[in-house]
Design an enzyme around this catalytic site. Structure first.
Site, short mmCIF file in Angstrom:
data_model
loop_
_atom_site.label_atom_id
_atom_site.label_comp_id
_atom_site.label_asym_id
_atom_site.label_seq_id
_atom_site.Cartn_x
_atom_site.Cartn_y
_atom_site.Cartn_z
N CYS A 104 0.79 -1.23 0.00
CA CYS A 104 0.00 0.00 0.00
C CYS A 104 0.82 1.29 0.00
CB CYS A 104 -0.95 -0.01 1.19
SG CYS A 104 -2.21 -1.26 1.00
N1 LIG Z 1 -3.26 -5.27 1.38
C1 LIG Z 1 -3.54 -4.29 2.22
O1 LIG Z 1 -3.00 -4.20 3.33
C2 LIG Z 1 -4.56 -3.25 1.84
C3 LIG Z 1 -5.09 -2.41 2.84
C4 LIG Z 1 -6.05 -1.46 2.49
C5 LIG Z 1 -6.42 -1.34 1.16
N2 LIG Z 1 -5.87 -2.14 0.20
C6 LIG Z 1 -6.35 -2.01 -1.17
O2 LIG Z 1 -7.31 -3.04 -1.41
C7 LIG Z 1 -7.20 -3.50 -2.76
C8 LIG Z 1 -6.92 -4.99 -2.77
O3 LIG Z 1 -5.66 -5.22 -2.18
P1 LIG Z 1 -5.14 -6.69 -1.84
O4 LIG Z 1 -3.83 -6.52 -1.16
O5 LIG Z 1 -6.22 -7.45 -1.19
O6 LIG Z 1 -4.91 -7.23 -3.35
P2 LIG Z 1 -4.55 -8.71 -3.82
O7 LIG Z 1 -3.75 -8.55 -5.05
O8 LIG Z 1 -4.00 -9.49 -2.66
O9 LIG Z 1 -5.96 -9.36 -4.20
C9 LIG Z 1 -6.72 -9.02 -5.30
C10 LIG Z 1 -7.52 -10.24 -5.72
O10 LIG Z 1 -8.46 -9.86 -6.70
C11 LIG Z 1 -8.60 -10.92 -7.63
N3 LIG Z 1 -9.18 -10.38 -8.86
C12 LIG Z 1 -8.68 -9.47 -9.71
N4 LIG Z 1 -9.55 -9.18 -10.70
C13 LIG Z 1 -10.64 -9.93 -10.47
C14 LIG Z 1 -11.88 -10.10 -11.13
N5 LIG Z 1 -12.17 -9.41 -12.26
N6 LIG Z 1 -12.77 -10.97 -10.64
C15 LIG Z 1 -12.48 -11.69 -9.54
N7 LIG Z 1 -11.34 -11.57 -8.84
C16 LIG Z 1 -10.42 -10.71 -9.31
C17 LIG Z 1 -7.19 -11.44 -7.79
O11 LIG Z 1 -7.19 -12.76 -8.29
C18 LIG Z 1 -6.68 -11.35 -6.34
O12 LIG Z 1 -6.89 -12.55 -5.63
C19 LIG Z 1 -6.12 -2.65 -3.41
O13 LIG Z 1 -6.71 -1.55 -4.03
C20 LIG Z 1 -5.29 -2.19 -2.24
O14 LIG Z 1 -4.62 -0.98 -2.50
C21 LIG Z 1 -4.96 -3.11 0.52
#
Ligand SMILES: NC(=O)c1ccc[n+]([C@@H]2O[C@H](COP(=O)([O-])OP(=O)(O)OC[C@H]3O[C@@H](n4cnc5c(N)ncnc54)[C@H](O)[C@@H]3O)[C@@H](O)[C@H]2O)c1
Length: 460
Positions: free
Chosen positions: A278
């Site tokens: 992030c």
């Molecule tokens: N990781 C953190 O600590 C955190 C904290 C707050 C906010 N965020 C935000 O949340 C969002 C997600 O982050 P994350 O770390 O969970 O990402 P991640 O990459 O771990 O997970 C994303 C998931 O979405 C799936 N995906 C993508 N396109 C898809 C679709 N069309 N249909 C179904 N599944 C699909 C992928 O296969 C993947 O499993 C980002 O915008 C990130 O900036 C992350």
């Protein structure tokens, strides 16, 4: 409430599991078959304390299921939460996963007349939801704006404490430009979570998330810049400096003691820089967005520049101490970007390992959770770089060790064990978390971020 969570990575899965634990019926959707298979078997595809226990409970109670079939999940739900990734591409936010997911939700909505709210949980730059997302949904669903709900609900959880953070949030921000959309997201949380619920506009909600992450990233780079000036001075320990600075009672609102301090002071510690999925990406995305809008974000750019340099400064100090790195074996303790997670995205260890390898060193990395993930980023090569679960295997026979992640087990390594296992007992404390006196007492040479001996002779 029946909810579809689209994208079940760190945020989506924790959100889905915790909302199910609070009584909602959740369908997790991911396009990766293996992730779906594991969730169906109540196994967490990622390591996050407490997550697997919740998954087992909610799956057994029939409150959570998983599928790759987005359409079916959306048609069976009143609200879709979009939690897909928003990585960086060429220094700007890449919204392709959001586009794809939102368009697919829109196509599903075309097949029903039921009201449905789409809520963006992914971190997206301001105006994304009220322009791009709204337009894609309108086109794909054949409905007019207002015939579907639209909301933005940023997520503030921290990896490693994601379940705890989700269940006990500091605030819940709901961005919505109409009452119906707000009410739909309010129903997710109200009466189930004990936190203030802030209603704002869609773009304000988007901005809040970036402003929060940029502030924290700023504090870290500020601390590291102070550390570098301390090092350039000699005889000044950044730890003592920042400890005194944060005793200002304005950092301790509500606290009588002025002692260890609230959590915010954790961001006022020098180290090898911030990482994770992030901070680096969000600060870059906000900076790029801001430039596009005609404002030069000087503070954000400086925050990033300091952070890029920070892990490399540690390697440079090590090189200076060893008289070069070629042929030296260096142990790197900690590969995850912080303790309590297996996530190596943006980890300062990546920059350090790459630089060590460039300079001809042999690297032995250790991490209790993240060795496999680091191997996917920088693959092991015999004689050049290897990874271990056990720290002892990395330390044995090394010329020096860098503490890169302050996993609790590393902080408990007895000082004489460093002395015994290392060929040359040189310890670089990239987190200022080890027991300096103990290590020096055991005969180790200790180097810490923001800590350098006073040089002899007059100083300017
Ligand atoms: N990781 C953190 O600590 C955190 C904290 C707050 C906010 N965020 C935000 O949340 C969002 C997600 O982050 P994350 O770390 O969970 O990402 P991640 O990459 O771990 O997970 C994303 C998931 O979405 C799936 N995906 C993508 N396109 C898809 C679709 N069309 N249909 C179904 N599944 C699909 C992928 O296969 C993947 O499993 C980002 O915008 C990130 O900036 C992350």
């Amino acid at each position: 409430m029946r909810i579809a969570v689209i994208g079940t990575g760190y945020v989506g899965l924790v959100t889905g599991a915790c909302l199910a634990a609070r009584g909602h019926r959740v369908t997790c959707v991911d396009q990766q078959q293996e992730i779906v298979r594991q969730i169906q078997a109540a196994q967490a595809p990622i390591f996050e304390p407490g997550l697997e226990e919740i998954l087992r409970e909610v799956t057994a109670r029939g409150r959570l299921s998983a599928t790759t079939n987005l359409k079916e999940a959306v048609l069976g739900a009143e609200l879709s939460l979009v939690a897909v990734g928003t990585p960086l591409r060429d220094g700007e936010i890449d919204l392709s996963q959001v586009r794809e997911a939102v368009a697919a939700i829109g196509r599903a909505l075309k097949e029903t007349n039921r009201h449905h709210t789409v809520c963006i949980k992914s971190t997206v730059v301001p105006t994304t939801t009220d322009t791009l997302v709204k337009q894609l949904l309108t086109e794909a669903s054949g409905r007019q704006p207002g015939e579907f709900g639209l909301a933005m609900n940023p997520e503030f959880l921290r990896e490693g404490r994601a379940v705890e953070d989700f269940l006990k949030p500091d605030r819940i921000v709901i961005g919505a430009d109409d009452d119906f959309s707000f009410a739909a997201v309010q129903r997710l949380y109200e009466g189930r979570f004990d936190a203030p619920l802030l209603r704002v506009s869609l773009r304000t909600a988007e901005m809040i998330k970036y402003a929060a992450n940029s502030l924290l990233a700023n504090l870290i780079s500020y601390s590291n810049e102070v550390a570098s000036i301390c090092e350039a001075t000699g005889g000044v320990d950044v730890r003592e400096v920042l400890d005194a600075v944060t005793r200002d009672k304005r950092f301790h609102a509500g606290s009588e003691t002025g002692g260890a301090g609230p959590e915010i002071t954790k961001y006022l510690e020098a180290g090898c820089g911030f990482g994770g999925s992030c901070f680096p990406k969000d600060v870059q995305a906000l900076a790029a967005y801001s430039r596009k809008r005609g404002y030069q974000p000087r503070l954000l750019q400086a925050t990033l520049a300091v952070n890029r340099e920070q892990p490399l400064r540690l390697v440079a100090r090590l090189a200076e101490e060893l008289g070069g790195l070629a042929g030296r074996r260096v142990a790197v303790l900690g590969l995850a970007f912080k303790p309590g997670t297996d996530d190596v995205r943006g980890s300062p260890s990546i920059a350090m390992i790459r630089r060590l390898l460039e300079k001809g060193a042999e690297v032995r990395g250790a991490d209790p959770r993240a060795a496999g993930n680091m191997n996917d980023v920088i693959p092991a090569v015999p004689g050049r770089v290897r990874y271990f679960r056990e720290y002892a295997a990395a330390l044995d026979g090394a010329d020096a060790v860098i503490l890169a992640t302050s996993w609790p087990e590393y902080l408990e390594i007895p000082p004489d064990e460093f002395r015994r296992r290392l060929k040359r007992p040189l310890v670089v404390d990239g987190r200022r978390a080890l027991n300096r006196e103990g290590l020096e007492g055991a005969g180790c040479r200790y180097l810490g971020v923001g800590l350098k001996e006073k040089e002899k002779g007059p100083q300017a």
